[in-house]
Design an enzyme around this catalytic site. Structure first.
Site, PDB file in Angstrom:
ATOM      1  CG  ASP A 413      40.546  44.401  37.838  1.00 27.14           C
ATOM      2  OD1 ASP A 413      41.019  44.563  38.977  1.00 27.14           O
ATOM      3  OD2 ASP A 413      40.894  43.457  37.085  1.00 27.14           O
ATOM      4  CD  GLU A 466      43.615  47.236  40.595  1.00 27.28           C
ATOM      5  OE1 GLU A 466      44.300  46.558  41.376  1.00 27.28           O
ATOM      6  OE2 GLU A 466      43.080  46.742  39.585  1.00 27.28           O
TER       7      GLU A 466
END
Length: 738
Positions: A413, A466
């Protein structure tokens, strides 16, 4: 009067709870040729010593003068250490326990060396709470890193949350504290009580390497035995490597477990890991996806964070069951030929008092300077990647999920927030790197090392980033300067194409480049095309709600867009609810609106996504050369006036070429001639305008024969009907078409 057996200063320090080395005083010790036993049991009126083998009473300990709760005594006729128990009395209550201070250390010299060096890649096997025998006695071994603490204790219901009872042994310069507590097992609730270097009492801390946690809003750790599960997914584990390569079909169903489906008959509770092993697995398999990706399942205190502010990185959230329940879910996925990816958050952690912040009274895991250690966007703390022990903690956690839970992939993330020191910071609010630049060199080195370690341990796994910037080489090998990820989310593609789809069709011709620009960089990374949870929150509405037009047009637009995505180079990711046209914006506190499937338009959308997945997985030209320009050929990428895009997808030698045509206006086109990369028959393989999906039923269901009429730079062409607001796939049926 007999002189006390315990020096007054030591006795006072033990009772006050700030003795630096209680193992040097408590338990059995030789004193003047005698064997002396001391026990700190402030909850008891009296303490007796029993022979652990025979149960025979050996001695009654006396209260130490001036030290309430401390008991001491000489063991008669004994010269050597022996196994014993303590029998406590308080009023009429009597109970027996083994003594934690009867046991030596459990961590070995190699553990100590690797922990000190910060290279213990199996860190969780040394730290945390481990159920198992020690010196022939059942119990649980606890170990925690707190180098600047003057004292660390394990506290819980088992000792009345009294930090004096189980003060841990400090292991030299490593900063590790450890203790073995006999007869404590799976399910015990505990925290660490920490005194800082000035003996100030800190808030009780959850175990940074705890394997279980209480159900929020409670915050204690829970002892969990990781050695009790019997895996039976060897077949999947042996073949997954071939299934996760860049030349394979990967279609990911992203799920937030708490809101995928709930049980309204039982106070609207979320489904459990064991229930998900049946319901979610069978649904995902039926829908044709190849992987399930879970929003973070590491324990997190605040449900509104969706798991992206975790406290217990090593603990699967207790919201849905135990660690073994989660293992059963993973195993069910593997039995259904589904891979499991989890979102992993090494970029920051919350400021909750029981968490990692100021763990031993100092900024241990985070940077001391808020310009480096505080994240303004999320009110969280940032890991100090330059500290070897912190890197070790995070990298070991990545390995832990692969090794202990058979996870198949990690999606990391917020990588962009890690790569740049000035991420979301104003001038003067960030610290340049050693070269004066904005890149976070320590974070870059950490990400590279993490990927090197997990892929070296098992190259059948995958990692995905990401990452929303143009940082080069995210999915390139580290030996060429890349970050070493297997895949990168293509955030630019997602942002551009969703903006285009939000335009009224009459205006789309002015924004045509948003649908084509992604091909300029499509092969610079190993991309995943993400339609994630972030696109259906914070007032953005649902994917369906972002489409223009009346109901029919909104559904047609979304079907067209999904078709465009599946025809485009890159692996696929879709957040739950998108597959059936969830109408409302995602709410993490409620179930998806499954009742919508009673509406034929929603049911048609679901059938379209199912058939897209099945066609994609069965059609090599759609995935074999995803990361190579040789796998893509524009037929006509410049028809902005009609808002029609057409391209060919090409696989390896012998794979049938696929023609993809997307019409982004509600205007059908009949007698439309379009170039094709191969002669012979072309079949209409999939059409988003088919009536079964809720469309108008236009198209070329009988296919077309390629004619030697040049068009769009191709030697052959076919004449077709292009439906309104539709994506159509045509497949070459000529033997050896390529």
């Amino acid at each position: 009067m007999t002189a006390p057996l315990t020096p007054a200063a030591a006795a006072e320090a033990l009772v006050a709870g700030h003795h630096g080395d209680p193992f040097a005083v408590l338990g059995l010790h030789a004193l003047d040729g005698k064997l002396v036993l001391r026990a700190l049991r402030p909850e008891a009126d009296g303490v007796e010593v029993l022979d652990a083998k025979t149960g025979r009473r050996l001695a009654a300990l006396s209260p130490t003068p001036g030290a309430p709760g401390l008991f001491e005594g000489v063991i008669p006729r004994r010269k050597k250490r022996f196994a014993y128990k303590l029998r406590m009395t308080r009023g009429t209550d009597v109970w027996e326990e083994r003594d934690a201070y009867a046991h030596g250390p459990r961590l070995g010299e190699m553990d100590e060396y690797l922990l000190g060096e910060g290279t213990h890649n199996a860190l969780w096997k040394a730290l945390g709470a481990h159920v198992g025998p020690h010196e022939g006695v059942p119990g649980t071994h606890f170990a925690v890193w707190a180098p600047n603490a003057s004292r660390v204790s394990v506290v819980g219901d088992f000792n009345g949350w009294d930090g004096r009872r189980h003060v841990m042994r400090r292991r030299g310069a490593t900063g590790i504290h450890e203790i073995f507590i006999p007869d404590l097992g799976d399910g015990a609730i505990y925290k660490y009580e920490v005194l800082d270097q000035h003996r100030n009492l800190l808030p009780l801390k959850a175990d940074p390497v705890g394997f279980g946690a209480e159900l929020p809003p409670k915050t204690a750790s829970v002892v969990r035995d990781l050695n009790s599960y019997d895996w039976s997914d060897q077949g999947w584990m042996e073949r997954r490597g071939a299934r996760q390569k860049i030349d394979q079909p990967i279609s990911i169903y992203e799920v937030h477990l708490e809101s995928w489906r709930r049980v309204p008959e039982e106070e609207d509770r979320p489904v459990t890991y064991r229930e998900l092993a049946e319901q979610l697995v069978s649904y995902t398999r039926e829908m044709g996806f190849t992987h399930i990706e879970l929003t973070p399942i590491s324990e997190y205190p605040f449900g509104g964070s969706w798991g992206y502010q975790p406290v217990g990185l090593f603990a699967p959230t207790s919201r849905f069951g135990t660690p073994d329940d989660f293992r059963a879910f993973v195993e069910a996925c593997h039995a259904a030929d589904l891979g499991v990816i989890i979102d992993w958050v090494p970029g920051h952690f919350p400021t909750d008092a029981h968490g990692l912040g100021q763990f031993d009274g100092t900024p241990l895991y985070e940077h001391a300077d808020p310009k480096e250690g505080y994240h303004p966007d999320w009110n969280t703390l940032v890991y100090n990647y330059g500290r070897t022990e912190v890197q070790n903690f995070l990298i070991a956690n990545a390995r832990y999920w692969f090794e202990e839970f058979h996870i198949d992939g990690l999606r990391v993330d917020a990588v962009a927030s890690m790569l740049y020191r000035d991420y979301s910071r104003k001038e003067g609010e960030w610290v340049p790197n050693k070269d004066g630049g904005r890149e976070n060199l320590e974070a870059i080195a950490f990400l590279q090392r993490m990927n090197e370690v997990v892929y070296a341990a098992d190259d059948s796994i995958l990692t995905a980033a990401e990452e929303s910037t143009a940082f080069p080489g995210v999915s390139a090998p580290t030996d060429t300067g890349g970050l070493g990820f297997g895949f990168k989310w293509n955030m630019g593609w997602m942002n551009d194409t969703l903006r285009y789809m939000g335009e009224d069709p009459i205006n789309r011709k002015y924004h045509h480049d948003k649908m084509t620009f992604g091909l300029h960089y499509a092969f610079t990374e190993n991309f995943i095309l993400p339609l994630s949870h972030d696109e259906v929150v914070h007032g953005k509405g649902s994917l369906l709600g972002r489409m223009p037009g009346d109901d029919w047009q909104r559904f047609a637009n979304l079907r067209t867009y999904f078709g465009f995505m599946y025809g485009h180079p890159g692996k696929k990711l879709m957040f739950m609810g998108g597959e059936f046209g969830q109408a409302k914006e995602w709410n993490n506190e409620t179930s998806l609106d499954w009742h919508l499937l009673e509406d034929p338009l929603h049911a048609g959308m679901q059938a379209w996504v199912r058939d897209l997945n099945r066609f994609y997985v069965a059609t090599p030209s759609l995935f074999q050369q995803d990361s190579s320009p040789e796998g893509f050929q524009w037929i006509d990428g410049g028809n902005a006036a009609d808002s029609i895009l057409s391209w060919a997808r090409l696989g390896n030698e012998g794979a049938a070429p696929v023609l993809v045509v997307s019409n982004f206006t509600p205007v059908p086109r009949t007698g439309f001639r379009i170039g094709v990369p191969a002669p012979g028959p072309w079949a209409e393989a999939l059409n988003s305008d088919a009536e079964t999906y809720g469309g108008s039923g236009m198209g070329s269901p009988d296919g077309a024969e390629a004619e030697p009429i040049p068009a769009h730079g191709c030697a052959h062409s076919i004449e077709i009907t292009i439906p309104p607001l539709a994506t159509v796939f045509y497949e070459s049926k000529r033997a050896g078409a390529r």
